[in-house]
Enzyme design. Structure first.
Site, mmCIF file in Angstrom:
data_model
loop_
_atom_site.group_PDB
_atom_site.id
_atom_site.type_symbol
_atom_site.label_atom_id
_atom_site.label_comp_id
_atom_site.label_asym_id
_atom_site.label_seq_id
_atom_site.Cartn_x
_atom_site.Cartn_y
_atom_site.Cartn_z
ATOM 1 N N TYR A 1 0.827 -1.198 0.000
ATOM 2 C CA TYR A 1 0.000 0.000 0.000
ATOM 3 C C TYR A 1 0.860 1.246 0.000
ATOM 4 C CZ TYR A 1 0.891 1.069 4.956
ATOM 5 O OH TYR A 1 1.487 1.409 6.138
ATOM 6 N N LYS B 1 6.534 -1.932 1.850
ATOM 7 C CA LYS B 1 5.367 -1.341 2.518
ATOM 8 C C LYS B 1 4.153 -2.254 2.345
ATOM 9 C CE LYS B 1 3.232 3.227 3.212
ATOM 10 N NZ LYS B 1 3.699 3.404 4.607
ATOM 11 N N GLU C 1 12.054 2.649 14.459
ATOM 12 C CA GLU C 1 11.165 3.724 14.001
ATOM 13 C C GLU C 1 9.918 3.718 14.860
ATOM 14 O OE1 GLU C 1 10.262 2.898 9.887
ATOM 15 O OE2 GLU C 1 10.118 0.751 10.267
ATOM 16 N N LEU D 1 11.220 1.456 7.129
ATOM 17 C CA LEU D 1 10.602 1.911 5.889
ATOM 18 C C LEU D 1 11.393 3.091 5.333
ATOM 19 C CD1 LEU D 1 8.146 1.603 3.973
ATOM 20 C CD2 LEU D 1 7.078 3.440 5.286
#
Length: 286
Positions: free
Chosen positions: A33, A149, A181, A206
């Site tokens: 996505y 992702k 993160e 990411l």
């Protein structure tokens, strides 16, 4: 007003959108996505999101069912029909419906499922941007390909809910003593000496589109930057901390694990980066 969404070649009302129970996105989380911010009815940094979408699909051997140019046209049509001024567009590509459940990838003639929908929300004027947010740290239990992702977001959801259960805003994830993160964002600290630190790109995090732009802006502002891992203790002792993502831009972090960061107010670096990023976004949105 009921939204118009896009599903496999059709613009339809959200109440009419249906996906098969055999879709691999539903059965296996076998899907990727992207979320692109929208300001003044225009797409923010969409080129970067489309490049990352293509990379994610390539890594998982999912063939996009339409071209990138067609996706952009769909995004713009959804903005238009839903009269979206500010918010985001969610896009999801799953491996599709093979007609049954099987771990093996289906044959190439199974067409991937493509879904897009808009989400109206305030991006420019948000309390967390002006007041800051509070986070806790928690173990990073995600898989080893966080650079892709995917929609497999159960671990980040658990981390986020764990934070909300403790009446704070978010969680920073820890692996081997270092921050990776946030649950849905990249994490940064600023040292007492004014050095901006964020984890280097790898399969562990990411590759944030906003992250890339912020580091370029920071470099232009002659900020000292170190792309490296940092510990929880370094975060506690930082002069500033903040996060970035496509729809938050920059949000300051004023507390970690109950420990106040500096004076407990949004710092000058986070504030400056947010302001110049928004200025750039408004100028370059398409």
């Amino acid at each position: 007003m009921e939204r118009t969404v896009y599903l496999d070649g059709q613009f339809i009302k959200e109440s009419e959108a249906k996906v098969s129970i055999f879709d691999r996105g539903f059965l296996f989380g076998d899907a990727v996505y992207e979320v692109t911010a929208v300001l003044n009815g225009l797409l923010v940094e969409n080129e970067g999101h489309m490049l990352r979408l293509q990379r994610s699909c390539d890594e998982l051997q999912i063939a996009l069912p339409v071209t990138i140019e067609q996706i952009i046209a769909i995004q713009r049509e959804l903005i238009k029909v839903n009269q979206l001024d500010e918010g985001g567009i969610y896009l999801q590509v799953s491996r599709g419906n093979a007609g049954d459940r099987d771990f093996a990838y289906p044959s190439a003639d199974v067409k991937p499922t493509l879904v897009l929908f808009t989400q109206a929300r305030s991006l420019l004027n948000t309390p967390k941007a002006t007041k800051g947010m509070k986070v806790i740290t928690t173990e990073d239990i995600r898989w080893k390909r966080r650079d892709i992702k995917t929609v497999g977001l159960l671990a980040p959801c658990m981390a986020k809910q764990g934070a909300l259960d403790k009446q704070v805003d978010d969680a920073w994830l820890i692996e081997d003593g270092y921050i990776t993160e946030g649950s849905s964002n990249n994490a940064y600290i600023v040292t007492q000496e004014g050095v901006l630190i964020t984890r280097a790109l790898s399969n562990d995090i990411l590759h944030g589109i906003t992250r890339k732009a912020l580091l370029e802006l920071a470099e232009k502002e002659n900020m000292k930057i170190e792309e490296r891992s940092f510990t929880v203790e370094e975060a506690y002792q930082a002069s500033e901390a903040f996060v970035s993502s496509a729809t938050t831009f920059v949000w300051p972090v004023i507390e970690i694990d109950g420990k106040t960061i500096a004076d407990g107010k949004p710092g000058s670096v986070a504030t400056k980066l947010r302001n110049i990023y928004i200025e750039l976004a408004l100028q370059t949105a398409e």
